[in-house]
Design an enzyme around this catalytic site. Structure first.
Site, PDB file in Angstrom:
ATOM      1  N   LYS A 189      47.547 -28.048 -46.753  1.00 11.97           N
ATOM      2  CA  LYS A 189      46.903 -26.728 -46.844  1.00 11.97           C
ATOM      3  C   LYS A 189      47.926 -25.698 -47.344  1.00 11.97           C
ATOM      4  O   LYS A 189      48.945 -26.074 -47.910  1.00 11.97           O
ATOM      5  CB  LYS A 189      46.325 -26.346 -45.483  1.00 11.97           C
ATOM      6  CG  LYS A 189      45.178 -27.248 -45.043  1.00 11.97           C
ATOM      7  CD  LYS A 189      43.997 -27.084 -45.955  1.00 11.97           C
ATOM      8  CE  LYS A 189      42.882 -28.053 -45.617  1.00 11.97           C
ATOM      9  NZ  LYS A 189      41.820 -28.052 -46.622  1.00 11.97           N
ATOM     10  N   ASP A 208      39.718 -25.721 -41.359  1.00 13.00           N
ATOM     11  CA  ASP A 208      40.593 -24.544 -41.381  1.00 13.00           C
ATOM     12  C   ASP A 208      40.807 -23.957 -39.987  1.00 13.00           C
ATOM     13  O   ASP A 208      41.558 -22.989 -39.821  1.00 13.00           O
ATOM     14  CB  ASP A 208      39.996 -23.461 -42.297  1.00 13.00           C
ATOM     15  CG  ASP A 208      40.057 -23.883 -43.764  1.00 13.00           C
ATOM     16  OD1 ASP A 208      40.916 -24.719 -44.116  1.00 13.00           O
ATOM     17  OD2 ASP A 208      39.236 -23.380 -44.554  1.00 13.00           O
ATOM     18  N   ARG A 247      50.181 -27.549 -42.216  1.00 14.83           N
ATOM     19  CA  ARG A 247      49.701 -26.843 -41.017  1.00 14.83           C
ATOM     20  C   ARG A 247      49.957 -27.616 -39.733  1.00 14.83           C
ATOM     21  O   ARG A 247      50.092 -27.009 -38.673  1.00 14.83           O
ATOM     22  CB  ARG A 247      48.199 -26.558 -41.136  1.00 14.83           C
ATOM     23  CG  ARG A 247      47.939 -25.315 -41.899  1.00 14.83           C
ATOM     24  CD  ARG A 247      46.515 -24.824 -41.805  1.00 14.83           C
ATOM     25  NE  ARG A 247      46.402 -23.662 -42.669  1.00 14.83           N
ATOM     26  CZ  ARG A 247      45.307 -23.287 -43.314  1.00 14.83           C
ATOM     27  NH1 ARG A 247      44.203 -23.998 -43.190  1.00 14.83           N
ATOM     28  NH2 ARG A 247      45.314 -22.213 -44.063  1.00 14.83           N
ATOM     29  N   GLN A 286      36.832 -29.050 -52.224  1.00 16.93           N
ATOM     30  CA  GLN A 286      37.416 -28.538 -53.465  1.00 16.93           C
ATOM     31  C   GLN A 286      37.370 -29.593 -54.560  1.00 16.93           C
ATOM     32  O   GLN A 286      37.053 -29.294 -55.713  1.00 16.93           O
ATOM     33  CB  GLN A 286      38.860 -28.086 -53.217  1.00 16.93           C
ATOM     34  CG  GLN A 286      38.936 -26.859 -52.315  1.00 16.93           C
ATOM     35  CD  GLN A 286      40.350 -26.448 -51.981  1.00 16.93           C
ATOM     36  OE1 GLN A 286      41.318 -27.096 -52.386  1.00 16.93           O
ATOM     37  NE2 GLN A 286      40.489 -25.365 -51.246  1.00 16.93           N
ATOM     38  N   SER A 327      34.669 -19.115 -49.007  1.00 15.38           N
ATOM     39  CA  SER A 327      34.171 -20.155 -49.921  1.00 15.38           C
ATOM     40  C   SER A 327      33.009 -19.625 -50.760  1.00 15.38           C
ATOM     41  O   SER A 327      32.942 -19.856 -51.978  1.00 15.38           O
ATOM     42  CB  SER A 327      33.690 -21.371 -49.119  1.00 15.38           C
ATOM     43  OG  SER A 327      34.769 -21.965 -48.453  1.00 15.38           O
TER      44      SER A 327
HETATM   45  C1  S3P Z   1      37.286 -24.963 -49.284  1.00 16.79           C
HETATM   46  C2  S3P Z   1      37.498 -26.258 -48.934  1.00 16.79           C
HETATM   47  C3  S3P Z   1      38.508 -26.691 -47.951  1.00 16.79           C
HETATM   48  C4  S3P Z   1      39.050 -25.533 -47.132  1.00 16.79           C
HETATM   49  C5  S3P Z   1      39.321 -24.335 -47.981  1.00 16.79           C
HETATM   50  C6  S3P Z   1      38.048 -23.858 -48.669  1.00 16.79           C
HETATM   51  C7  S3P Z   1      36.235 -24.633 -50.273  1.00 16.79           C
HETATM   52  O1  S3P Z   1      39.586 -27.280 -48.641  1.00 16.79           O
HETATM   53  O2  S3P Z   1      40.218 -25.912 -46.442  1.00 16.79           O
HETATM   54  O3  S3P Z   1      39.828 -23.257 -47.187  1.00 16.79           O
HETATM   55  O4  S3P Z   1      35.840 -23.449 -50.379  1.00 16.79           O
HETATM   56  O5  S3P Z   1      35.767 -25.551 -50.972  1.00 16.79           O
HETATM   57  P1  S3P Z   1      39.594 -28.862 -48.996  1.00 16.79           P
HETATM   58  O6  S3P Z   1      38.524 -29.128 -49.945  1.00 16.79           O
HETATM   59  O7  S3P Z   1      40.961 -29.120 -49.585  1.00 16.79           O
HETATM   60  O8  S3P Z   1      39.417 -29.535 -47.658  1.00 16.79           O
END
Ligand code: S3P
Length: 472
Positions: A380, A353, A384, A202, A55
């Site tokens: 995902k 995750d 999953r 996200q 991230s």
């Molecule tokens: C992430 C947010 C998560 C996570 C992804 C990375 C990020 O997704 O599952 O691997 O870096 O903002 P979601 O926002 O869809 O939960």
């Protein structure tokens, strides 16, 4: 163009000699699946470092590519997903080079990204594509997003809906607002107040990034806190961003658009979502004692460690420290007898995750582990929840898959477990979780394709072999 354009963007065609491109080509998958089989291991031992947090790595390339002046990054995850974000930023005017252990970026300046000449290919990366949709959506230009078969199935409406409210048009999207799709930004974007309907960093991030190129204040209301790297890092780059949390936990995040961002020096800490794999392997393989150094301990990311500790795991946090505004520690992990627990659903965002590998840990625990609030696992890199349940069943684990829940009955010592083949559905975390399972089950576990592991943890096989694992 001049308003906030402090850099001097010059479009960079990805040169054949470009290191970023070299890495991507070197990693690119063979069209044939590459199965892998993990065998029951002897005690795992050693000290390791996992690659940089995914991230934070994505955001380092994005914000560095956007900010004025130079950004220098060490510890970056050089996985396919992140490198594709780097390629996208280059296609929009940033200069990105690897110089020894450092990545050096000359950003365009906020408001100064250029229209890319070709579609941006995000491969398998939901984070790269969704955040970039926010970043460029409000630009008065057209940008096309493409990805692999997994990414092309994932829902994008969650990001496109708030962007539409800001004046962005979505052209040529595949059915159900999926990729490939093209964004056409407005002449002048409208700031909005947006309540994020699902716990998703996200979505939150996409709206905040759209706000960077929008006049006035863009506000995001976040009822359930998710990872806060966007907020922390944007502040570090100089954005005018404030967060208030009320007594119900509702977070109000306000960002002022069209401000200046300035390049930073970033040391990316180790990814707790990658550390999860050697960590669970060491808990399950009798006699193991490993240390994983320099792991990010941001409280929005530590749900798995809390859950495993509830299950009786021996995980010691050594040398806790603060590095670059984030909590970091070394984790000493010794094999442990685990017992089943009910995982509180409100913990899901801080370990979203990690459920595949938690389900594997639960398969070796005494009693039943119940996981609820797993709706987001359905969207995902694969579904999953279905992929984990199928993989467990193929390897002799009794489990029940609900609409948004999973319960797993463990078999301490892994007696009778293994011997199955697991479909990974282009999902790196399914592949790694089930290879960990094979290290502790009575019989080997095979996954149908290891290729996607390179998206987030290219060193996985070597690192595990260095601890004593046999995966072939
Ligand atoms: C992430 C947010 C998560 C996570 C992804 C990375 C990020 O997704 O599952 O691997 O870096 O903002 P979601 O926002 O869809 O939960």
């Amino acid at each position: 163009m001049e308003k906030g354009c402090y850099g001097s963007p010059r479009r960079q065609r990805p040169l054949p000699g470009s290191l970023l491109l070299f890495f991507l080509v070197a990693m690119s998958h063979s069209p044939l699946p590459q199965p892998a089989t993990a065998h029951r291991a002897e005690a795992l031992t050693g000290r390791v470092r996992v690659p940089g947090d995914k991230s934070i790595s994505h955001r380092s390339f994005m914000f560095g590519g956007l900010a004025s002046g130079e950004t220098r990054i060490t510890g970056l995850l050089e996985g396919e997903d992140v490198l594709r974000t780097g390629e996208a930023m280059k296609a929009m005017g940033a200069r990105i080079e690897r110089n020894g252990a450092e990545w050096v970026i000359q950003g365009t300046g906020n408001g100064c990204l250029l229209q890319p000449e070709a579609p941006l290919d995000f491969g398998n990366a939901g984070t790269g594509s969704r955040l970039t949709m926010g970043l460029v959506g409000t630009y008065d230009m057209e940008t096309t997003f493409i990805g692999d078969a997994s990414l092309s199935k994932r829902p994008m409406a969650r990001v496109l809906d708030p962007l539409r409210e800001m004046g962005v048009q979505v052209l040529n999207a595949a059915s159900g607002d999926r990729m490939p799709l093209t964004l056409r930004g407005p002449k002048h974007a409208a700031p909005i107040t947006y309540r994020v309907p699902m716990p998703s960093a996200q979505v939150k991030s996409a709206v905040l990034l759209a706000g960077l190129n929008t006049p006035g204040i863009t506000t995001v209301l976040e009822p359930v806190m998710t990872r806060d790297h966007t907020e922390k890092m944007l502040r570090g780059f100089g954005a005018n961003l404030e967060v208030e949390t009320d007594s119900t936990g509702l977070r109000t995040i306000r960002i002022e658009g069209e401000g200046k961002l300035t390049g930073q020096v970033i040391a990316v800490p180790g990814d707790p979502s990658s550390a999860a794999f050697p960590l669970v392997a060491a808990l399950l393989v009798p006699g193991s004692d490993i240390t994983i150094e320099n792991v990010l301990m941001n409280p929005t990311r530590t749900g798995l460690i809390l859950t495993l500790q509830d299950m009786g795991a021996d995980i010691e946090l050594l040398n806790p420290r603060s590095a670059g505004g984030e909590d970091v520690a070394d984790l000493r992990v010794r094999s442990s007898d685990l017992r089943g627990v009910s995982v509180p659903p409100e913990r899901a965002p801080s370990m979203i995750d990690e459920y595949p590998v938690l389900a594997v840990a639960a398969s070796f625990a005494e009693g039943t582990t119940v996981m609820d609030g797993l709706d987001e696992l359905r969207v995902k890199e694969s579904d999953r929840l279905a992929a984990v349940a199928a993989g467990l069943k193929a390897n002799g684990v009794e489990c029940t898959e609900g609409e948004a829940s999973l319960s797993v009955i463990g078999r301490p010592g892994g007696k009778g477990l293994g011997g199955g083949s697991v479909e990974t559905h282009l999902d790196h975390r399914i592949a790694m979780a089930f290879l960990v399972m094979g290290l502790a089950s009575e019989r080997p576990v095979t996954v149908d394709d290891r290729a996607m592991i390179a998206t987030s943890f290219p060193e996985f096989m070597d690192l595990m072999a260095g601890l004593g694992a046999v995966i072939e």
